[in-house]
Enzyme design. Structure first.
Site, mmCIF file in Angstrom:
data_model
loop_
_atom_site.group_PDB
_atom_site.id
_atom_site.type_symbol
_atom_site.label_atom_id
_atom_site.label_comp_id
_atom_site.label_asym_id
_atom_site.label_seq_id
_atom_site.Cartn_x
_atom_site.Cartn_y
_atom_site.Cartn_z
ATOM 1 N N GLN A 10 49.888 6.240 -4.608
ATOM 2 C CA GLN A 10 50.098 6.139 -6.264
ATOM 3 C C GLN A 10 49.621 7.809 -6.742
ATOM 4 O O GLN A 10 48.751 8.116 -6.105
ATOM 5 C CB GLN A 10 49.022 5.242 -6.716
ATOM 6 C CG GLN A 10 49.372 4.864 -7.999
ATOM 7 C CD GLN A 10 48.749 3.655 -8.521
ATOM 8 O OE1 GLN A 10 48.302 2.718 -7.775
ATOM 9 N NE2 GLN A 10 48.846 3.475 -9.945
ATOM 10 N N SER A 93 46.490 4.752 1.382
ATOM 11 C CA SER A 93 46.393 3.648 0.295
ATOM 12 C C SER A 93 47.716 2.610 0.276
ATOM 13 O O SER A 93 48.163 2.193 1.294
ATOM 14 C CB SER A 93 46.037 4.073 -1.142
ATOM 15 O OG SER A 93 45.565 2.796 -1.905
ATOM 16 N N LEU A 94 48.455 2.839 -0.647
ATOM 17 C CA LEU A 94 49.489 1.817 -0.844
ATOM 18 C C LEU A 94 50.627 2.276 0.243
ATOM 19 O O LEU A 94 51.506 1.575 0.718
ATOM 20 C CB LEU A 94 50.409 2.078 -2.295
ATOM 21 C CG LEU A 94 51.727 2.604 -2.421
ATOM 22 C CD1 LEU A 94 52.641 1.180 -2.339
ATOM 23 C CD2 LEU A 94 52.213 3.331 -3.508
ATOM 24 N N ARG A 118 50.186 -6.164 -5.478
ATOM 25 C CA ARG A 118 48.813 -5.577 -5.196
ATOM 26 C C ARG A 118 48.502 -4.863 -6.599
ATOM 27 O O ARG A 118 47.309 -4.745 -6.911
ATOM 28 C CB ARG A 118 49.073 -4.482 -4.214
ATOM 29 C CG ARG A 118 47.888 -3.681 -3.766
ATOM 30 C CD ARG A 118 48.081 -2.870 -2.754
ATOM 31 N NE ARG A 118 47.256 -2.134 -2.071
ATOM 32 C CZ ARG A 118 46.766 -0.770 -2.366
ATOM 33 N NH1 ARG A 118 47.834 -0.100 -3.155
ATOM 34 N NH2 ARG A 118 45.749 -0.139 -1.698
ATOM 35 N N HIS A 202 39.581 1.086 -4.774
ATOM 36 C CA HIS A 202 38.850 1.154 -3.488
ATOM 37 C C HIS A 202 37.637 1.111 -3.708
ATOM 38 O O HIS A 202 36.818 1.722 -3.169
ATOM 39 C CB HIS A 202 39.396 2.626 -2.768
ATOM 40 C CG HIS A 202 40.747 2.329 -2.421
ATOM 41 N ND1 HIS A 202 41.350 1.709 -1.374
ATOM 42 C CD2 HIS A 202 42.089 2.936 -2.646
ATOM 43 C CE1 HIS A 202 42.416 1.899 -1.352
ATOM 44 N NE2 HIS A 202 42.900 2.541 -2.095
ATOM 45 N N GLN A 250 41.085 -2.539 2.961
ATOM 46 C CA GLN A 250 41.475 -1.435 2.460
ATOM 47 C C GLN A 250 41.291 -1.601 0.941
ATOM 48 O O GLN A 250 41.132 -0.552 0.230
ATOM 49 C CB GLN A 250 42.795 -1.256 2.823
ATOM 50 C CG GLN A 250 43.452 0.067 2.527
ATOM 51 C CD GLN A 250 44.634 0.139 1.877
ATOM 52 O OE1 GLN A 250 44.930 -0.655 0.784
ATOM 53 N NE2 GLN A 250 45.803 0.627 2.337
#
Length: 312
Positions: A10, A93-94, A118, A202, A250
């Site tokens: 992102q 991440s994503l 998510r 996170h 994660q």
């Protein structure tokens, strides 16, 4: 050439993203259409003509970034007829979800719905304004960890992304993040600035989102990966049986991107990285971590043609 394919997270979203791919390649159009159909929402129109404030919402930006990344990937493999055989793959991440889709672990339909959920779950986990994130530049990772410990008694502020040497993102309750920014400046950080995000990603505050995601994982079909995937929360290859567990962790654990790059270059002897998607954020982070590498981003037709020439 030992290469890895990587996918951004992102932050790289912008209005107009992916339109060159959509206009130039039928296979890219089919990916955008599948995203719209899967989500029962005109994501394509939002990306091309929408409002930036709407696109930046986590539940919109995450599927948008995955769609553009996967469309670029499919153009290379299906339209340009390049058979990819990377040593490994990774995503930030994503982007780890996009890596799983590209390697066949998840279908695109399931993947894009997962990242939409998510984003929604992450947004719902903490009320707007309660949490925040900040980028700390110019301090060692241990110094940032120490600062987080100094301003919080119970992990109200945590390192969230170890992106590159001297670049760490922190996440947590806004008051603690503000205090950490002041401490970082006192310790000589080159820059310590809040990020334009709506939740403390996170961090431990994302645990409710992780629990909801776990339930969604059960509805998906999980296949073997075509090649090793480097996990964000371990910076090591994922065993095929552990994808769901590591994606769960994660959500509330730091992204170990710097360690992932070091492992890929030093241990797996990767000398080339191809970044699929909007922008070249990961390429920039890799440059800060290791030198002498061949780095190419692949978000436009001309850039994809360059990669195709490398692999023919």
């Amino acid at each position: 050439m030992n290469y890895s394919i990587i996918f951004p997270g992102q932050g790289s979203q912008k209005i107009g993203m992916g339109k060159e791919l959509y206009d130039a390649f039928p296979v890219a159009r089919s990916v955008f259409e599948e995203a719209d159909e899967s989500l029962k929402f005109n994501l394509t129109r939002l990306m091309f003509e929408g409002d930036d404030q709407e696109l930046v919402l986590t539940q919109n930006s995450q599927p948008a970034i995955m769609t553009v990344s996967f469309a670029a990937y499919k153009v290379l493999t299906d339209e340009m007829k390049i058979k990819l055989n990377p040593v490994c793959s990774a995503g930030h991440s994503l982007g780890e979800y996009t890596a799983l889709v590209a390697s066949g672990v998840l279908s695109f339909c399931e993947g894009v719905k997962l990242v939409r959920d998510r984003g929604k779950f992450m947004q719902e986990a903490v009320a707007e304004g309660v949490g925040s994130m900040a980028a700390i530049l110019g301090l060692k990772a241990d110094d940032v960890r120490e600062i987080c410990n100094e301003v919080s008694q119970n992990n109200e502020c945590q390192p969230a992304n170890f992106n590159a040497p001297g670049q760490v993102v922190i996440s947590g309750l806004s008051e603690a993040v503000d205090a950490a920014i002041v401490k970082a400046q006192e310790k000589g950080a080159k820059r310590a600035k809040k990020l334009k995000v709506s939740a403390p990603f996170h961090s431990k505050f994302m645990t409710p989102a992780a629990e909801k995601l776990k339930q969604e994982f059960l509805k998906c079909t999980w296949n073997k990966s075509a090649w090793p995937i480097i996990a964000n929360c371990t910076a090591r290859p994922v065993d095929d049986n552990n994808f769901q567990e590591l994606l769960y962790k994660q959500t509330f654990s730091p992204v170990l991107w710097e360690d992932s790059v070091i492992y890929m270059v030093d241990d797996l002897k990767i000398d080339t990285f191809f970044e699929f998607g909007q922008g070249d954020v990961l390429t920039g982070l890799i440059k800060r971590t290791r030198t002498g590498l061949n780095l190419k981003s692949a978000g436009t037709p001309s850039k994809l043609e360059e990669i195709a020439e490398c692999l023919r």
